[in-house]
Design a protein around this motif. Structure first.
Motif, mmCIF file in Angstrom:
data_model
loop_
_atom_site.group_PDB
_atom_site.id
_atom_site.type_symbol
_atom_site.label_atom_id
_atom_site.label_comp_id
_atom_site.label_asym_id
_atom_site.label_seq_id
_atom_site.Cartn_x
_atom_site.Cartn_y
_atom_site.Cartn_z
ATOM 1 N N UNK A 106 14.258 9.560 49.583
ATOM 2 C CA UNK A 106 13.766 8.707 48.515
ATOM 3 C C UNK A 106 14.647 8.814 47.280
ATOM 4 N N UNK A 107 14.885 7.709 46.585
ATOM 5 C CA UNK A 107 15.659 7.746 45.338
ATOM 6 C C UNK A 107 15.038 8.709 44.330
ATOM 7 N N UNK A 108 15.842 9.646 43.831
ATOM 8 C CA UNK A 108 15.336 10.650 42.903
ATOM 9 C C UNK A 108 14.928 11.948 43.558
ATOM 10 N N UNK A 109 14.826 11.929 44.888
ATOM 11 C CA UNK A 109 14.431 13.127 45.640
ATOM 12 C C UNK A 109 15.471 13.456 46.707
ATOM 13 N N UNK A 110 16.724 13.246 46.361
ATOM 14 C CA UNK A 110 17.806 13.424 47.332
ATOM 15 C C UNK A 110 18.001 14.877 47.766
ATOM 16 N N UNK A 111 17.530 15.834 46.952
ATOM 17 C CA UNK A 111 17.722 17.248 47.291
ATOM 18 C C UNK A 111 16.795 17.721 48.412
ATOM 19 N N UNK A 112 15.816 16.907 48.744
ATOM 20 C CA UNK A 112 14.907 17.280 49.817
ATOM 21 C C UNK A 112 13.498 17.532 49.330
ATOM 22 N N UNK A 113 12.569 17.689 50.285
ATOM 23 C CA UNK A 113 11.152 17.814 49.978
ATOM 24 C C UNK A 113 10.629 19.206 50.308
ATOM 25 N N UNK A 114 9.736 19.673 49.457
ATOM 26 C CA UNK A 114 9.100 20.976 49.655
ATOM 27 C C UNK A 114 7.693 20.821 50.213
ATOM 28 N N UNK A 115 7.023 19.734 49.833
ATOM 29 C CA UNK A 115 5.629 19.549 50.224
ATOM 30 C C UNK A 115 5.364 18.083 50.503
ATOM 31 N N UNK A 130 1.254 12.438 48.636
ATOM 32 C CA UNK A 130 1.722 13.177 47.469
ATOM 33 C C UNK A 130 2.841 14.083 47.959
ATOM 34 N N UNK A 131 3.976 14.080 47.277
ATOM 35 C CA UNK A 131 5.098 14.901 47.719
ATOM 36 C C UNK A 131 5.684 15.664 46.536
ATOM 37 N N UNK A 132 6.299 16.770 46.855
ATOM 38 C CA UNK A 132 7.002 17.567 45.850
ATOM 39 C C UNK A 132 8.416 17.823 46.332
ATOM 40 N N UNK A 133 9.379 17.657 45.422
ATOM 41 C CA UNK A 133 10.770 17.895 45.754
ATOM 42 C C UNK A 133 11.141 19.359 45.601
ATOM 43 N N UNK A 134 12.228 19.731 46.229
ATOM 44 C CA UNK A 134 12.702 21.113 46.186
ATOM 45 C C UNK A 134 12.979 21.566 44.763
ATOM 46 N N UNK A 135 13.434 20.656 43.923
ATOM 47 C CA UNK A 135 13.770 21.026 42.541
ATOM 48 C C UNK A 135 12.651 20.696 41.549
#
Length: 241
Positions: A106-115, A130-135
């Protein structure tokens, strides 16, 4: 996303939005329709349809079969057959698979997802993910399945949806509060030129979508690879608002 057992049939009629009459193995059957939209351009008499067979779970069901896909004559491509999945649960499933595998970035979440949490409440609405990014990024995603196609153009909705308008406006509020917010249209077929809101059917939804775009909600669309017994999220489709 795969179905366990699929049968081919011929569509006859749709007495209400939940049920259809279909011929399977030369026997008339009443089946469940896994889509409450109109689907008038798809579910026409004589159309070839594909049905999930629930023979192993009949104790918990009224109908043995569920209608999940239909062959549509593609007049824009010299009368080729376009296979369209109409299972309203399938879009969320393929998005979940793509998020979990990392195939959907997803745009803005290129570093990957944590949740990744399905069905999460925000405000007065229940949004699809609902998602959370690694950063540390936090985001909401609302998924809409699009089965309406005309001359290669995919549109949503095919029937008025006040609930859809509510979801779009809730995403606007999420964006205002600092969340990443996405509305994703999963076009349940291949070979579409672009996606646009269906203003003729529901002008308020189109207005809400354009408002959301201005408020920072990211409007995305993807096509799908569809077979008789599967559907997988495909490539991005241009969005025209």
């Amino acid at each position: 996303m795969k179905y366990n057992k699929i049968k081919r049939g011929t569509f006859l009629s749709r007495p209400n939005r939940f049920l259809a009459d279909v011929i399977i193995d030369d026997i008339p059957q009443r089946v469940h329709v896994k889509n409450t939209g109109r689907c008038k351009e798809l579910l026409v008499e004589g159309a070839a349809v594909y049905l999930e067979d629930h023979e192993a779970d009949l104790r918990n069901r009224k109908n043995r079969y569920s209608l999940v896909a239909v062959e549509k004559i593609d007049h824009s491509a010299e009368s080729e057959i376009r296979l369209v999945n109409i299972d309203s649960l399938a879009p969320n499933k393929v998005v979940a698979e793509a998020l979990q595998s990392g195939d959907l970035i997803l745009p803005g979440l290129e570093e990957g997802l944590l949740k990744i949490k399905p069905e999460s409440t925000f405000g007065d609405s229940r949004l699809d993910f609902y998602i959370e990014g690694i950063t540390g990024e936090k985001a909401f995603i609302e998924v809409k399945g699009a089965t309406l196609e005309e001359a290669g153009v995919a549109r949503f909705p095919d029937a008025p949806t006040d609930r859809g308008v509510k979801h779009v406006l809730e995403l606007c509020r999420a964006a205002e509060q600092g969340f990443f917010a996405y509305i994703m249209f999963v076009v349940q077929m291949k070979n579409v030129l672009y996606f646009e809101p269906n203003d003729v059917t529901h002008a308020a939804f189109g207005e809400a979508l354009r408002y959301a775009d201005k408020k920072g909600v990211q409007v995305l669309a993807f096509d799908c690879s569809v077979t008789q017994n599967s559907m997988h999220l495909g490539q991005p489709v241009p969005v025209r608002l």
